[in-house]
Design an enzyme around this catalytic site. Structure first.
Site, short mmCIF file in Angstrom:
data_model
loop_
_atom_site.label_atom_id
_atom_site.label_comp_id
_atom_site.label_asym_id
_atom_site.label_seq_id
_atom_site.Cartn_x
_atom_site.Cartn_y
_atom_site.Cartn_z
N LYS A 10 34.75 52.75 79.76
CA LYS A 10 33.38 52.47 79.86
C LYS A 10 33.03 51.37 78.92
CE LYS A 10 31.67 54.57 76.27
NZ LYS A 10 30.98 53.87 75.29
N ASP A 137 29.77 61.73 76.42
CA ASP A 137 30.17 60.66 77.41
C ASP A 137 31.22 61.18 78.61
OD1 ASP A 137 29.20 58.55 75.86
OD2 ASP A 137 30.95 57.89 74.75
#
Length: 297
Positions: A10, A137
């Site tokens: 990401k 996350d």
């Protein structure tokens, strides 16, 4: 029998950070974009839980029960009363300790793989709840695409994206501790009023339209000053990327990877070539997003 799950890296196109909470975490407005750099997590029945890893920087990956992939298997096994007798093999391609959530992605991948291997039939909501317990996350590794993370980043709202965005990532010569960056953020913020973190309307509109120029004008990272304070040399690849024509430059998450938004695939290759010869970074990768989250292969 084995199950293999592919999980993406990401980039944070916005990371707005609130003041430290009593529990030590910070409220965030964290806009995630999944990009096409992948790890593959394979789970196979075994006599006991063990973790192996291959790929770039694999020697830096913990192979004990502190590994998020191992913790994911343990968490699901405990919920289902299953013995976590599984071999988890991680084929790494996401940079290690680079602010791109590779370890978190591996946790999401291992969770989905073990769910399939053991036939637990866990719902999406249950898997996301386990992910949130594992780390801020980890849920995004399961979901992918683009999302706004609130709370400490684990509460996700899917975002519309109207096109593909092209990125270049420059890996630094050494790592940077996420807790250390947050501590430095707190130090630098002493005596200042920290506003509540909110997603930028301009940034959300740029994502929805697929407009790289508008996105470049709106990207931000509140942790960047802290990362640069701890690792001043990160200014060098940022400058090199700007000089090579990147539309926007920023530290990815807590760093130390630096990210460069390009107008298109051709421009991304030009920025990457300039960074490779700049002497400011260890390695360079090109990727586009958004891409899907954890996917069984």
């Amino acid at each position: 029998m084995s199950v293999t799950v592919r999980v993406p890296a990401k980039v944070n196109v916005q990371l707005a950070v609130g003041a430290a909470r009593p529990d030590g975490f910070h409220d965030l407005a964290n806009v995630f974009l999944a990009v096409g750099l992948y790890d593959e997590v394979t789970v196979t029945p075994a006599d006991e839980l063990r973790v192996t890893c291959e790929g770039p920087d694999a020697a830096q990956v913990p192979l004990d029960r502190t590994n998020l992939a191992a913790r994911a298997a343990l968490a699901l096994a405990e919920r289902r009363g299953i013995e976590p007798a599984v071999h988890i093999h991680i084929a790494k391609d996401i940079p290690v300790a680079g602010g791109m959530a590779g370890g978190s992605a591996d946790g999401a991948g291992a969770l989905l793989a073990c769910d399939r291997l053991w036939g637990t039939g866990a719902s999406r909501a249950e898997l996301l709840a386990i992910c949130a317990e594992l780390g801020s996350d980890v849920p995004f590794g399961l979901v992918g695409g683009a999302a706004l993370g609130t709370g400490r980043g684990e509460q996700l709202t899917a975002l519309e994206v109207g096109g593909t965005f092209h990125w270049v990532f420059a890996m630094a010569e050494r790592g940077l501790s996420t807790p250390a960056v947050f501590r430095e953020f707190d130090r630098l913020a002493q005596g200042r009023d920290i506003p509540e973190p909110v997603a930028s309307p301009d940034l959300l509109e740029a994502l929805a339209k697929g407009d790289p120029d508008a996105l470049a004008a709106a990207v931000s990272n509140d942790l960047q000053p802290a990362a640069l304070s701890l690792f001043p040399e990160l200014a060098d690849p940022l400058e090199a990327g700007r000089g090579a024509g990147a539309l926007a430059t920023l530290v990815s998450g807590s760093g130390p990877t630096t990210a460069f938004l390009a107008r298109d695939a051709e421009s991304a290759e030009k920025v990457a070539a300039a960074l490779r010869t700049s002497g400011t970074c260890r390695s360079v990768r090109v990727a586009a997003g958004p891409v899907a989250g954890a996917t069984v292969l």
